[in-house]
Design a protein around this motif. Structure first.
Motif, PDB file in Angstrom:
ATOM      1  N   VAL A   1     -14.553 -31.268  50.649  1.00 16.63           N
ATOM      2  CA  VAL A   1     -14.935 -31.587  52.120  1.00 16.63           C
ATOM      3  C   VAL A   1     -15.306 -30.020  52.642  1.00 16.63           C
ATOM      4  N   ASN A   2     -15.976 -30.001  53.979  1.00 15.33           N
ATOM      5  CA  ASN A   2     -15.943 -28.671  54.498  1.00 15.33           C
ATOM      6  C   ASN A   2     -15.233 -29.096  55.875  1.00 15.33           C
ATOM      7  N   LEU A   3     -14.342 -28.118  56.055  1.00 18.66           N
ATOM      8  CA  LEU A   3     -13.468 -28.183  57.286  1.00 18.66           C
ATOM      9  C   LEU A   3     -13.879 -27.093  58.524  1.00 18.66           C
ATOM     10  N   THR A   4     -14.001 -27.246  59.571  1.00 16.48           N
ATOM     11  CA  THR A   4     -14.192 -26.587  60.549  1.00 16.48           C
ATOM     12  C   THR A   4     -12.890 -26.361  61.608  1.00 16.48           C
ATOM     13  N   TYR A   5     -12.575 -25.336  61.513  1.00 20.08           N
ATOM     14  CA  TYR A   5     -11.143 -24.863  62.490  1.00 20.08           C
ATOM     15  C   TYR A   5     -11.261 -24.011  63.220  1.00 20.08           C
ATOM     16  N   ALA A   6     -10.017 -24.004  64.177  1.00 18.81           N
ATOM     17  CA  ALA A   6      -9.674 -22.894  64.830  1.00 18.81           C
ATOM     18  C   ALA A   6      -8.387 -22.534  64.600  1.00 18.81           C
ATOM     19  N   GLN A   7      -8.276 -20.886  64.858  1.00 15.96           N
ATOM     20  CA  GLN A   7      -7.073 -20.314  64.694  1.00 15.96           C
ATOM     21  C   GLN A   7      -6.373 -20.075  65.958  1.00 15.96           C
ATOM     22  N   HIS A   8      -4.997 -20.563  66.191  1.00 11.44           N
ATOM     23  CA  HIS A   8      -4.488 -20.383  67.515  1.00 11.44           C
ATOM     24  C   HIS A   8      -3.111 -19.424  67.076  1.00 11.44           C
ATOM     25  N   LYS A   9      -2.942 -18.221  67.495  1.00  9.34           N
ATOM     26  CA  LYS A   9      -1.880 -17.444  67.124  1.00  9.34           C
ATOM     27  C   LYS A   9      -0.993 -17.521  68.378  1.00  9.34           C
ATOM     28  N   GLY A  10       0.245 -17.549  67.869  1.00  8.53           N
ATOM     29  CA  GLY A  10       1.228 -17.490  68.861  1.00  8.53           C
ATOM     30  C   GLY A  10       1.666 -18.769  69.473  1.00  8.53           C
ATOM     31  N   VAL A  11       1.598 -19.875  68.948  1.00  7.00           N
ATOM     32  CA  VAL A  11       1.858 -21.154  69.370  1.00  7.00           C
ATOM     33  C   VAL A  11       3.318 -21.325  69.175  1.00  7.00           C
ATOM     34  N   PRO A  12       4.158 -21.465  70.314  1.00  5.17           N
ATOM     35  CA  PRO A  12       5.535 -21.464  70.181  1.00  5.17           C
ATOM     36  C   PRO A  12       6.749 -22.392  69.287  1.00  5.17           C
ATOM     37  N   THR A  13       6.147 -23.481  69.169  1.00  6.38           N
ATOM     38  CA  THR A  13       7.017 -24.601  68.323  1.00  6.38           C
ATOM     39  C   THR A  13       5.874 -25.154  67.278  1.00  6.38           C
ATOM     40  N   ASN A  14       6.638 -25.535  66.255  1.00  6.75           N
ATOM     41  CA  ASN A  14       5.997 -26.500  65.231  1.00  6.75           C
ATOM     42  C   ASN A  14       5.730 -27.961  65.539  1.00  6.75           C
ATOM     43  N   CYS A  15       5.898 -27.977  66.870  1.00  7.22           N
ATOM     44  CA  CYS A  15       5.840 -29.589  67.516  1.00  7.22           C
ATOM     45  C   CYS A  15       4.117 -29.645  67.511  1.00  7.22           C
ATOM     46  N   PHE A  16       3.360 -28.667  67.492  1.00 10.29           N
ATOM     47  CA  PHE A  16       1.687 -28.802  67.457  1.00 10.29           C
ATOM     48  C   PHE A  16       1.142 -28.510  66.206  1.00 10.29           C
ATOM     49  N   GLY A  17       1.947 -28.302  65.200  1.00 11.72           N
ATOM     50  CA  GLY A  17       1.347 -27.928  64.014  1.00 11.72           C
ATOM     51  C   GLY A  17       2.296 -26.820  63.212  1.00 11.72           C
ATOM     52  N   GLU A  18       2.245 -27.079  62.107  1.00  3.58           N
ATOM     53  CA  GLU A  18       3.077 -26.072  61.173  1.00  3.58           C
ATOM     54  C   GLU A  18       2.268 -24.910  60.806  1.00  3.58           C
ATOM     55  N   THR A  19       0.989 -24.846  60.756  1.00  3.53           N
ATOM     56  CA  THR A  19       0.292 -23.672  60.625  1.00  3.53           C
ATOM     57  C   THR A  19      -0.628 -23.298  61.866  1.00  3.53           C
ATOM     58  N   GLU A  20      -1.352 -22.091  61.838  1.00  2.00           N
ATOM     59  CA  GLU A  20      -2.053 -21.863  62.953  1.00  2.00           C
ATOM     60  C   GLU A  20      -3.390 -21.991  62.985  1.00  2.00           C
ATOM     61  N   TYR A  21      -3.908 -22.881  61.978  1.00  5.94           N
ATOM     62  CA  TYR A  21      -5.136 -23.321  61.495  1.00  5.94           C
ATOM     63  C   TYR A  21      -5.263 -24.858  62.121  1.00  5.94           C
ATOM     64  N   TYR A  22      -6.042 -25.246  63.244  1.00 10.08           N
ATOM     65  CA  TYR A  22      -6.249 -26.684  63.463  1.00 10.08           C
ATOM     66  C   TYR A  22      -7.664 -27.057  63.093  1.00 10.08           C
ATOM     67  N   VAL A  23      -7.732 -28.183  62.316  1.00  9.28           N
ATOM     68  CA  VAL A  23      -9.064 -28.694  62.171  1.00  9.28           C
ATOM     69  C   VAL A  23      -9.639 -29.251  63.341  1.00  9.28           C
ATOM     70  N   GLU A  24     -10.958 -28.995  63.454  1.00  9.04           N
ATOM     71  CA  GLU A  24     -11.898 -29.552  64.419  1.00  9.04           C
ATOM     72  C   GLU A  24     -12.921 -30.532  64.085  1.00  9.04           C
ATOM     73  N   ARG A  25     -13.251 -30.318  62.882  1.00  9.35           N
ATOM     74  CA  ARG A  25     -14.339 -31.085  62.158  1.00  9.35           C
ATOM     75  C   ARG A  25     -14.256 -31.415  60.569  1.00  9.35           C
ATOM     76  N   VAL A  26     -14.410 -32.586  60.250  1.00  8.01           N
ATOM     77  CA  VAL A  26     -14.571 -32.724  58.595  1.00  8.01           C
ATOM     78  C   VAL A  26     -15.649 -33.277  58.319  1.00  8.01           C
ATOM     79  N   VAL A  27     -16.304 -32.715  57.216  1.00 11.00           N
ATOM     80  CA  VAL A  27     -17.470 -33.165  56.626  1.00 11.00           C
ATOM     81  C   VAL A  27     -17.340 -33.295  55.083  1.00 11.00           C
ATOM     82  N   VAL A  28     -17.399 -34.647  54.684  1.00  8.96           N
ATOM     83  CA  VAL A  28     -17.144 -34.748  53.323  1.00  8.96           C
ATOM     84  C   VAL A  28     -18.396 -34.592  52.563  1.00  8.96           C
ATOM     85  N   GLN A  29     -18.521 -33.814  51.469  1.00  3.82           N
ATOM     86  CA  GLN A  29     -19.624 -33.510  50.797  1.00  3.82           C
ATOM     87  C   GLN A  29     -19.794 -34.402  49.672  1.00  3.82           C
TER      88      GLN A  29
END
Length: 124
Positions: free
Chosen positions: A95-123
């Motif tokens: 797959v190809n993943l398009t992502y945005a990196q969000h630094k400083g998110v204060p809690t893991n309730c929004f995700g455990e990493t700082e990389y959030y996938v915005e689009r997925v393309v299966v090759q």
């Protein structure tokens, strides 16, 4: 002239409200403004919903640069259920993943990493 005194309870409630507003502004700004954006390509190795209280979608992309090289893992989070469904259907595929990196998110309730996938393309 009498001085008006505020009760300790009123002061405490005011401090709690101000703290909640500051926290909300911090969360809103970190989730709405991306530090960086990019794409990664690889094999979707793992994708699952995890968490005790705050359930989040977390995944692992296996990046391969050339045959025989030690693969690198790219850990990411997905906040959108539609993207989570696409990722679940693409387990084991390239797959190809398009992502945005969000630094400083204060809690893991929004995700455990700082990389959030915005689009997925299966090759193919």
């Amino acid at each position: 002239m009498t001085r008006r005194r505020f009760s300790p309870l009123l002061i405490l409630v005011g401090l709690v409200v101000v703290a909640a507003l500051v926290f909300w502004a911090w969360v809103a700004s970190t989730l709405n403004f991306a530090y960086s954006e990019g794409e990664r390509a690889g094999y979707l190795q793992k994708f699952s919903k995890v968490g005790w209280l705050c359930k989040t979608w977390e995944g692992e992309l296996l990046l391969t640069s050339m045959p025989g090289a030690i693969p690198e893992k790219f850990l990411f989070s997905a906040r959108d259920d539609a993207i989570a469904a696409q990722l679940s259907a693409a387990i084991g595929k390239r797959v190809n993943l398009t992502y945005a990196q969000h630094k400083g998110v204060p809690t893991n309730c929004f995700g455990e990493t700082e990389y959030y996938v915005e689009r997925v393309v299966v090759q193919q």
